[in-house]
Design a protein around this motif. Structure first.
Motif, PDB file in Angstrom:
ATOM      1  N   GLU A  28       1.595  10.017  13.298  1.00  0.00           N
ATOM      2  CA  GLU A  28       1.975   8.685  12.976  1.00  0.00           C
ATOM      3  C   GLU A  28       1.004   7.664  12.910  1.00  0.00           C
ATOM      4  N   TYR A  29       0.757   6.778  12.049  1.00  0.00           N
ATOM      5  CA  TYR A  29      -0.314   5.947  11.785  1.00  0.00           C
ATOM      6  C   TYR A  29       0.277   4.405  12.460  1.00  0.00           C
ATOM      7  N   THR A  30      -0.714   3.852  13.399  1.00  0.00           N
ATOM      8  CA  THR A  30      -0.317   2.742  14.053  1.00  0.00           C
ATOM      9  C   THR A  30      -1.244   1.683  12.880  1.00  0.00           C
ATOM     10  N   MET A  31      -0.587   0.487  12.694  1.00  0.00           N
ATOM     11  CA  MET A  31      -1.192  -0.600  11.756  1.00  0.00           C
ATOM     12  C   MET A  31      -2.192  -1.090  12.299  1.00  0.00           C
ATOM     13  N   PHE A  32      -3.724  -1.208  11.824  1.00  0.00           N
ATOM     14  CA  PHE A  32      -4.760  -1.844  12.202  1.00  0.00           C
ATOM     15  C   PHE A  32      -4.588  -3.235  12.222  1.00  0.00           C
ATOM     16  N   THR A  33      -4.445  -4.205  13.273  1.00  0.00           N
ATOM     17  CA  THR A  33      -4.614  -5.372  13.286  1.00  0.00           C
ATOM     18  C   THR A  33      -5.814  -6.421  12.992  1.00  0.00           C
ATOM     19  N   ASP A  44      -7.217  -5.713  16.599  1.00  0.00           N
ATOM     20  CA  ASP A  44      -8.017  -4.617  16.725  1.00  0.00           C
ATOM     21  C   ASP A  44      -9.327  -4.684  15.877  1.00  0.00           C
ATOM     22  N   ARG A  96      -9.856   6.171  13.912  1.00  0.00           N
ATOM     23  CA  ARG A  96      -8.723   6.337  13.301  1.00  0.00           C
ATOM     24  C   ARG A  96      -8.468   7.562  12.348  1.00  0.00           C
ATOM     25  N   ASN A 120      -5.670  -0.208   6.294  1.00  0.00           N
ATOM     26  CA  ASN A 120      -4.197   0.426   6.356  1.00  0.00           C
ATOM     27  C   ASN A 120      -3.854   1.071   5.283  1.00  0.00           C
ATOM     28  N   ALA A 129      -4.600   4.854   5.391  1.00  0.00           N
ATOM     29  CA  ALA A 129      -3.822   5.684   6.062  1.00  0.00           C
ATOM     30  C   ALA A 129      -2.847   6.540   5.243  1.00  0.00           C
TER      31      ALA A 129
END
Length: 87
Positions: free
Chosen positions: A2-7, A10, A57, A80, A83
């Motif tokens: 699962e990919y976590t959104m890069f903010t 971050d 990532r 993002n 991903a």
């Protein structure tokens, strides 16, 4: 995986870790649409940051992302979007 959104938070953290922080730059402010150059980051600083993001990532960004993504918003969009692309 699962990919976590890069903010933006971050990105702020990695910019500081990989390239330092220009004393004139306010990375805690509204930076999404401010050009990296205005924030005190040149292409080498961005290259180092992008390389770290790709490694951490496990993504691959376009070769021209450093020269084309002039603002944090544009870079975040590329990160993002990557991903969803195969490595």
């Amino acid at each position: 995986m699962e990919y976590t959104m890069f903010t933006v938070d971050d990105l702020r953290l990695l910019l500081r870790e990989c390239a330092g922080e220009d004393e004139a730059a306010d990375l805690d402010g509204q930076i999404l649409d401010t050009e990296f150059e205005e924030l005190g980051y040149d292409s080498l600083a961005l290259f180092n940051t992008v390389s770290r993001i790709e490694r951490d990532r496990a993504i691959t960004l376009p070769d021209d992302v450093v020269s084309e993504a002039k603002t944090p918003r544009r870079l975040l969009d590329e990160i993002n979007a990557a991903a969803g692309r195969p490595a």
